[in-house]
Design a protein around this motif. Structure first.
Motif, mmCIF file in Angstrom:
data_model
loop_
_atom_site.group_PDB
_atom_site.id
_atom_site.type_symbol
_atom_site.label_atom_id
_atom_site.label_comp_id
_atom_site.label_asym_id
_atom_site.label_seq_id
_atom_site.Cartn_x
_atom_site.Cartn_y
_atom_site.Cartn_z
ATOM 1 N N SER A 150 -7.297 -4.620 -0.596
ATOM 2 C CA SER A 150 -8.304 -3.367 -0.419
ATOM 3 C C SER A 150 -7.721 -2.722 0.843
ATOM 4 O O SER A 150 -8.123 -1.755 1.106
ATOM 5 N N TYR A 151 -6.670 -2.978 1.444
ATOM 6 C CA TYR A 151 -6.229 -2.202 2.628
ATOM 7 C C TYR A 151 -5.429 -1.066 2.147
ATOM 8 O O TYR A 151 -4.491 -1.016 1.178
ATOM 9 N N TRP A 186 -2.724 -2.052 -2.992
ATOM 10 C CA TRP A 186 -1.736 -2.339 -3.917
ATOM 11 C C TRP A 186 -2.197 -2.744 -5.465
ATOM 12 O O TRP A 186 -1.698 -2.762 -6.301
ATOM 13 N N SER A 187 -3.588 -3.418 -5.250
ATOM 14 C CA SER A 187 -4.140 -3.541 -6.626
ATOM 15 C C SER A 187 -4.859 -2.026 -7.301
ATOM 16 O O SER A 187 -5.226 -2.334 -8.557
ATOM 17 N N GLY A 188 -4.635 -0.997 -6.658
ATOM 18 C CA GLY A 188 -5.100 0.054 -7.050
ATOM 19 C C GLY A 188 -6.637 0.328 -7.045
ATOM 20 O O GLY A 188 -7.189 1.561 -7.614
ATOM 21 N N VAL A 203 1.025 -1.212 0.091
ATOM 22 C CA VAL A 203 -0.075 0.260 -0.249
ATOM 23 C C VAL A 203 1.043 1.092 -0.094
ATOM 24 O O VAL A 203 1.871 1.179 0.556
ATOM 25 N N VAL A 204 0.347 2.280 -0.720
ATOM 26 C CA VAL A 204 1.205 3.449 -0.873
ATOM 27 C C VAL A 204 0.552 4.596 -0.289
ATOM 28 O O VAL A 204 -0.395 4.668 -0.856
#
Length: 127
Positions: free
Chosen positions: A104-105, A52-54, A32-33
């Motif tokens: 989803s985090y 991370w999946s956007g 996660v960013v």
């Protein structure tokens, strides 16, 4: 993972900027960013984050509707599009990453919970 933020500058009220965060060192997947900012004399505060999946994003109330976070995992890049900038957006902006298996985090609101940090890029909005 190493992070490098860029794209800051001096703009006027109402202008736009796009910040970039480039990652290197290992795959950018599963991180996660978040973007944080710190103005002089103030604590570092959460701005936006992306899973991370956007597909999952989160924003501070102060930037909601004006800023958009996005990512391109193929390029190991995360972006922060900032529109309708205000003088109160003036700060050093940092990108940060934290490992997670959950797509989803969108991370913690606390900068202390992020493990990896870029060097920061200055955004100055003149009135």
């Amino acid at each position: 993972v190493q992070l490098q933020a860029s794209g800051g500058g001096l703009v006027q009220t109402g202008d736009s900027l796009r910040l970039s965060c480039a990652a290197s060192g290992r795959t950018f997947n599963y991180y996660v960013v978040g973007w944080f900012r710190q103005a002089p004399g103030r604590e570092r505060e959460f701005v936006a984050a992306i899973g991370w999946s956007g597909g999952a994003t989160d924003y501070a109330d102060s930037v909601k509707g004006r800023f958009t976070i996005s990512r391109d995992n193929a390029k190991n890049m995360v972006y922060l599009q900032m529109n309708s900038l205000k003088p109160e957006d003036t700060a050093v902006y940092y990108c940060a990453a934290d490992h997670t298996w959950n797509p989803s985090y969108t991370g913690s609101y606390s900068w202390r919970d992020y493990d990896y940090w870029g060097q920061g890029t200055q955004v100055t909005v003149s009135s």
